[in-house]
Design an enzyme around this catalytic site. Sequence first.
Site, short mmCIF file in Angstrom:
data_model
loop_
_atom_site.label_atom_id
_atom_site.label_comp_id
_atom_site.label_asym_id
_atom_site.label_seq_id
_atom_site.Cartn_x
_atom_site.Cartn_y
_atom_site.Cartn_z
N TYR A 5 -49.17 3.56 -59.08
CA TYR A 5 -48.94 2.41 -58.21
C TYR A 5 -48.30 2.87 -56.90
O TYR A 5 -47.22 3.49 -56.90
CB TYR A 5 -48.04 1.35 -58.87
CG TYR A 5 -48.65 0.62 -60.03
CD1 TYR A 5 -50.00 0.73 -60.35
CD2 TYR A 5 -47.87 -0.21 -60.84
CE1 TYR A 5 -50.55 0.05 -61.43
CE2 TYR A 5 -48.41 -0.89 -61.92
CZ TYR A 5 -49.76 -0.75 -62.21
OH TYR A 5 -50.30 -1.42 -63.28
N SER A 32 -51.27 -10.24 -64.99
CA SER A 32 -51.97 -11.22 -64.15
C SER A 32 -52.09 -12.60 -64.81
O SER A 32 -53.15 -13.22 -64.79
CB SER A 32 -53.35 -10.71 -63.74
OG SER A 32 -53.26 -9.47 -63.10
N PRO A 33 -50.99 -13.13 -65.39
CA PRO A 33 -51.07 -14.46 -65.99
C PRO A 33 -51.31 -15.56 -64.95
O PRO A 33 -51.72 -16.66 -65.30
CB PRO A 33 -49.69 -14.63 -66.65
CG PRO A 33 -48.79 -13.72 -65.89
CD PRO A 33 -49.63 -12.55 -65.48
N LEU A 34 -51.06 -15.22 -63.68
CA LEU A 34 -51.31 -16.19 -62.60
C LEU A 34 -52.62 -15.90 -61.89
O LEU A 34 -52.88 -16.42 -60.80
CB LEU A 34 -50.15 -16.14 -61.58
CG LEU A 34 -48.76 -16.38 -62.20
CD1 LEU A 34 -47.66 -16.16 -61.16
CD2 LEU A 34 -48.69 -17.80 -62.77
N ALA A 35 -53.45 -15.05 -62.53
CA ALA A 35 -54.73 -14.66 -61.93
C ALA A 35 -54.51 -14.20 -60.49
O ALA A 35 -55.21 -14.62 -59.57
CB ALA A 35 -55.75 -15.79 -62.03
N LYS A 90 -51.81 -21.63 -54.63
CA LYS A 90 -51.57 -21.28 -53.22
C LYS A 90 -52.84 -21.25 -52.39
O LYS A 90 -52.79 -21.32 -51.18
CB LYS A 90 -50.84 -19.94 -53.12
CG LYS A 90 -51.63 -18.74 -53.53
CD LYS A 90 -50.76 -17.50 -53.65
CE LYS A 90 -50.03 -17.18 -52.36
NZ LYS A 90 -49.03 -16.13 -52.57
N GLY A 132 -46.31 -10.68 -61.05
CA GLY A 132 -45.92 -10.01 -59.82
C GLY A 132 -45.22 -11.04 -58.95
O GLY A 132 -45.40 -12.25 -59.14
N GLN A 143 -40.53 -16.71 -55.37
CA GLN A 143 -41.61 -16.68 -56.37
C GLN A 143 -41.06 -16.33 -57.75
O GLN A 143 -41.43 -16.95 -58.75
CB GLN A 143 -42.68 -15.65 -55.96
CG GLN A 143 -43.55 -16.10 -54.80
CD GLN A 143 -44.64 -15.09 -54.47
OE1 GLN A 143 -44.79 -14.05 -55.11
NE2 GLN A 143 -45.42 -15.39 -53.44
N ASN A 196 -41.17 -18.56 -61.10
CA ASN A 196 -41.92 -18.07 -62.27
C ASN A 196 -41.07 -17.87 -63.51
O ASN A 196 -41.60 -17.57 -64.58
CB ASN A 196 -42.62 -16.74 -61.93
CG ASN A 196 -43.63 -16.90 -60.80
OD1 ASN A 196 -44.00 -18.01 -60.45
ND2 ASN A 196 -44.06 -15.79 -60.23
P1 NDP Z 1 -49.85 -12.25 -61.17
O1 NDP Z 1 -51.04 -12.90 -61.74
O2 NDP Z 1 -48.50 -12.76 -61.56
O3 NDP Z 1 -49.97 -12.29 -59.56
C1 NDP Z 1 -48.86 -11.97 -58.78
C2 NDP Z 1 -49.07 -12.36 -57.33
O4 NDP Z 1 -49.32 -13.75 -57.20
C3 NDP Z 1 -47.81 -12.09 -56.52
O5 NDP Z 1 -47.71 -10.76 -56.10
C4 NDP Z 1 -47.95 -13.08 -55.38
O6 NDP Z 1 -48.90 -12.55 -54.46
C5 NDP Z 1 -48.56 -14.28 -56.11
N1 NDP Z 1 -47.52 -15.14 -56.69
C6 NDP Z 1 -46.77 -14.93 -57.81
N2 NDP Z 1 -45.95 -15.97 -58.03
C7 NDP Z 1 -46.18 -16.86 -57.06
C8 NDP Z 1 -45.65 -18.16 -56.79
N3 NDP Z 1 -44.73 -18.70 -57.57
N4 NDP Z 1 -46.14 -18.81 -55.71
C9 NDP Z 1 -47.09 -18.28 -54.91
N5 NDP Z 1 -47.64 -17.05 -55.12
C10 NDP Z 1 -47.18 -16.35 -56.19
O7 NDP Z 1 -49.80 -10.73 -61.57
P2 NDP Z 1 -50.37 -9.36 -60.93
O8 NDP Z 1 -51.83 -9.39 -60.87
O9 NDP Z 1 -49.60 -9.05 -59.71
O10 NDP Z 1 -49.95 -8.33 -62.08
C11 NDP Z 1 -48.60 -8.23 -62.49
C12 NDP Z 1 -48.29 -6.83 -62.92
O11 NDP Z 1 -49.11 -6.46 -64.03
C13 NDP Z 1 -48.58 -5.74 -61.87
O12 NDP Z 1 -47.58 -5.65 -60.90
C14 NDP Z 1 -48.63 -4.52 -62.75
O13 NDP Z 1 -47.32 -4.09 -63.06
C15 NDP Z 1 -49.33 -5.06 -64.01
N6 NDP Z 1 -50.77 -4.80 -64.01
C16 NDP Z 1 -51.28 -3.94 -64.95
C17 NDP Z 1 -52.61 -3.61 -64.97
C18 NDP Z 1 -53.12 -2.65 -66.00
O14 NDP Z 1 -54.27 -2.19 -65.88
N7 NDP Z 1 -52.36 -2.34 -67.01
C19 NDP Z 1 -53.56 -4.17 -63.99
C20 NDP Z 1 -52.95 -5.11 -63.07
C21 NDP Z 1 -51.61 -5.40 -63.11
P3 NDP Z 1 -48.88 -12.81 -52.89
O15 NDP Z 1 -47.60 -13.48 -52.53
O16 NDP Z 1 -49.05 -11.47 -52.29
O17 NDP Z 1 -50.09 -13.68 -52.66
#
Ligand code: NDP
Length: 315
Positions: free
Chosen positions: A54, A206-209, A216, A282, A288, A292
Site C-alpha cells: 500500500y 470495502s463494506p461501503l463499496a 456520497k 477506509g 468519516q 462509521n
Molecule cells: P470502504 O468501502 O469503507 O471505502 C472507504 C472510502 O469511502 C473512504 O476512503 C472514503 O473515500 C469513503 N468513505 C468512507 N466513509 C465515508 C463516509 N462516512 N462518508 C463519505 N465517504 C466515506 O473501504 P475501502 O475500499 O477503502 O477498503 C478498506 C480497507 O480494506 C483498505 O484500506 C484496505 O486496508 C483493505 N482492503 C483490502 C483488500 C485486499 O485485497 N485484502 C482490497 C481492498 C481493501 P473518499 O473520501 O476518498 O471518497
Amino acid sequence: MRYRKLENSGLKVSEVSLGSYLTFGERLNEEESARVIHKAFHLGINVFDTANVYQSGRAEQIVASALKSFPRNEYIVATKAYWPVGNGANSRGLSRKHITSQVEASLVRMKLDYIDIFYCHSFDTETPVEETLRTIENLIMQGKILYAGVSNWNKEQLEEAVKIADAHLWRRIIVHQCEYSLIKRDIEPEIIPYSKNNGISQIVFSPLAQGILTGKYNKLIPKNSRATNSNTNKFFNRLFTKGNLEKAAQFESVARELGLTLSQLAISWVLANKNVSSALVGASSTQQIEENTSSILEEIPEDVMRKIEYIFNRK
Ligand code: NDP
C-alpha cells in the site's frame, strides 16, 4: 465499540476496523493520516490494516508511527504480502523466500517487534500451500507474527489450507479477509458456510463499496472523493455503475427511516452476519470515521432486512 472474537483464537477485534489503502500517504499526508488514526483509536477501533504494497510501504510506516503513541497491547496491526515489490523472480508470491523477506521489511518499516495478523494477500498458484503455511508457522514460532490469515482465497483454497494445517501444523489460519458489502456478496454461498464450519472468521473489506454505499455519489461526484482519484483501481470502476448508484439512492430512504446514515446501515448489515468479525472501512477524514463507528445496530429488524433485500437482490 463492540468487540468480537476471531473464531478459534482468543483475539478480540473491534467490530469496525480501519484500513490504509489509497488513504494514508496518498489522499492524506502523514499528519492528516495520524489525526484519523488517533481518532479511530479513541473511538475504540483496535485493528489497523495495511499491506507491504500500500502506497509502496508508506502506509505501513504512517500507520505504525501514528500508533506509537498508544500502548502496544491495545492495538492490532495487520499487514500482508503477495503482490510484486520489485522485478526479481522472487519479488512476489507466497514462497518461503518472499514471505520471509517481506515480513522482515514490514517489521523494519513499522519499527515493530511483531505483526499481530499476517495475511497472504492473494493465492499463489506457483507455490505449494504447505511451503507457505510452514513458513508462516515458523515466523509465528520466532515471535514475528502472532496470527495467520489469508485474503481473497476461494473455498477450495481455504479447504486445502485447512487440510494441510490439520495434518502438519500447530494450528489453522483463523481469519479470511475478503470483500463483502450489500453490492458484493460473492462470499455468501460457499466461503461463509465453509468458514463457519471450520472456525475461520471473516474481516471484510470495502463494506461501503469504496464510498458508493455512503450515498456520497447519489447527487453528484464530490471533489476529492475516490471517484475523482486518478489512482482509483478497476475494482472501484466495476462498482461505480448506474445500477449500483440507483440502489444506493433507494437504500438512503431505508437508512433515514431508522435515523441512520447509509454508511451506518451498510456496516450494520455486514455485521449482521455472525461469521463476520469486523467491517474493515477506509476513511479520509475524522468525520468519516466518527460516522462509521457510531450507531451501528446490534440487530437489524426483520422488516428492514426485507426492504434491504428487495433493493439489492432485485434482478
Ligand atoms: P470502504 O468501502 O469503507 O471505502 C472507504 C472510502 O469511502 C473512504 O476512503 C472514503 O473515500 C469513503 N468513505 C468512507 N466513509 C465515508 C463516509 N462516512 N462518508 C463519505 N465517504 C466515506 O473501504 P475501502 O475500499 O477503502 O477498503 C478498506 C480497507 O480494506 C483498505 O484500506 C484496505 O486496508 C483493505 N482492503 C483490502 C483488500 C485486499 O485485497 N485484502 C482490497 C481492498 C481493501 P473518499 O473520501 O476518498 O471518497
